[in-house]
Design an enzyme around this catalytic site. Structure first.
Site: not given
Ligand code: ASP
Length: 325
Positions: A194, A222-225, A245-246, A248
């Protein structure tokens, strides 16, 4: 108070042979944003330029070169927030937008905060953006990873549809005289890469943003953070700006970006707030990731509990951007 910009290119596992590409990609983004800030431009313009640079770099999991869903699509999420007005613009699950940050910024100036899927694409079209073919966003390298790596099975059922999209894209890029391709900077198959950025301008406006393809092999929808304010990004004048980032789901559970702002508001430094939030992430969840911070004086902080997090920053008192992993 000083002008500053910090960007990240995702937490995860970057192998040593990709360190250079990861650093240079982030450095280019920080420079693109800094040029605007240094000329007296706005933090919003600087963030847009920095994120577009990263979305266009196929080494990162955002825009072109993003990871694929379990059924072989690219679905992009992005958010941006203006800390002065508290305006937020975000889009999620879009498949036909080359630079999601541009459309997220258009949402920011609309009455809406978050638009998803076909509705977000329709909004983009109404706002004057040209929609791309979904295949334009899929690099052959990510397609191969999906086919042979993170996707369970052999990729047969969606293969024909994807092959047609890619053939169309390849014909277009050779007609344009370019076919440049680069491997993703991250080695781990399901995460991360990300991108994100935070900037503060001459007037003290703080803007934060994040843009992603999400988790590789994610469920459709799917939706992350990343497009959720307070989770993957946050900005508030007088306090600071954050981009995450990480994993989510864990950033959502903890509203991690807003936690960092709360730590800043209680008097922690940018670095102290970043470290405290990542400690919380590791303490309360099994999540892995990182985040970048600017406080309202333009001071930089960043922390991670992942193996690496590509990043770069530039402030008024520096001769050139610093970049690292
Ligand atoms: N945070 C992002 C998500 O969960 C993924 C990422 O940061 O690599 O969609």
């Amino acid at each position: 108070m000083g002008r500053a910009i910090i960007v990240h290119g995702g937490a995860g596992l970057i192998p040593p042979e990709r360190f250079h590409a990861a650093r240079e990609g982030c450095r280019a983004a920080a420079e693109a944003g800094w040029q605007i800030l240094a000329a007296g431009g706005s933090a919003l313009d600087a963030i847009e330029a920095a994120i577009v640079t990263l979305e266009n770099d196929p080494g990162f999991n955002a825009g072109t070169g993003a990871v694929l869903t379990s059924d072989g699509r690219v679905q992009l999420d992005c958010g941006i927030m203006n800390g002065t007005s508290l305006d937020v613009g975000a889009i999620a699950g879009v498949e036909r937008i080359k630079n999601p940050v541009r459309v997220a910024r258009a949402v920011l100036t609309s009455p809406h905060v978050l638009l998803v899927g076909a509705g977000a694409e329709e909004f983009a079209r109404e706002s004057g953006f040209t929609l791309c073919d979904p295949g334009d966003l899929i690099t052959p390298y990510q397609y191969a990873r999906w086919q042979h790596g993170y996707r369970p099975g052999d990729g047969a059922h969606a293969g024909a549809e994807l092959d047609a999209l890619l053939a169309k894209r390849d014909a277009k890029s050779s007609a344009n005289g370019h076919n440049a391709e680069s491997e993703p900077v991250h080695a781990d198959d399901t995460k991360h890469g990300t991108v994100g950025a935070v900037a503060i301008d001459d007037d003290g406006n703080i803007v934060a943003s994040a843009s992603t393809g999400g988790r590789a092999g994610k469920h459709l929808g799917r939706v992350g953070d990343t497009p959720l304010p307070g989770c993957g990004f946050y900005a508030e004048a007088g306090i600071g700006g954050i981009s995450c980032t990480g994993d989510g789901e864990d950033f959502i559970r903890l509203l991690l970006a807003k936690r960092v702002a709360d730590y800043l508001a209680t008097g922690l430094s940018a670095q102290g707030a970043a470290t405290a939030a990542i400690r919380l992430l590791g303490g309360r969840t099994t999540g892995e990731g990182g985040l970048i911070v600017l406080d309202s004086n333009g001071r930089v902080g960043y922390a991670r509990n992942s193996a690496t997090m590509a990043h770069a920053f530039m402030c008024d008192d520096m001769p050139a951007p610093f970049a690292g992993v």
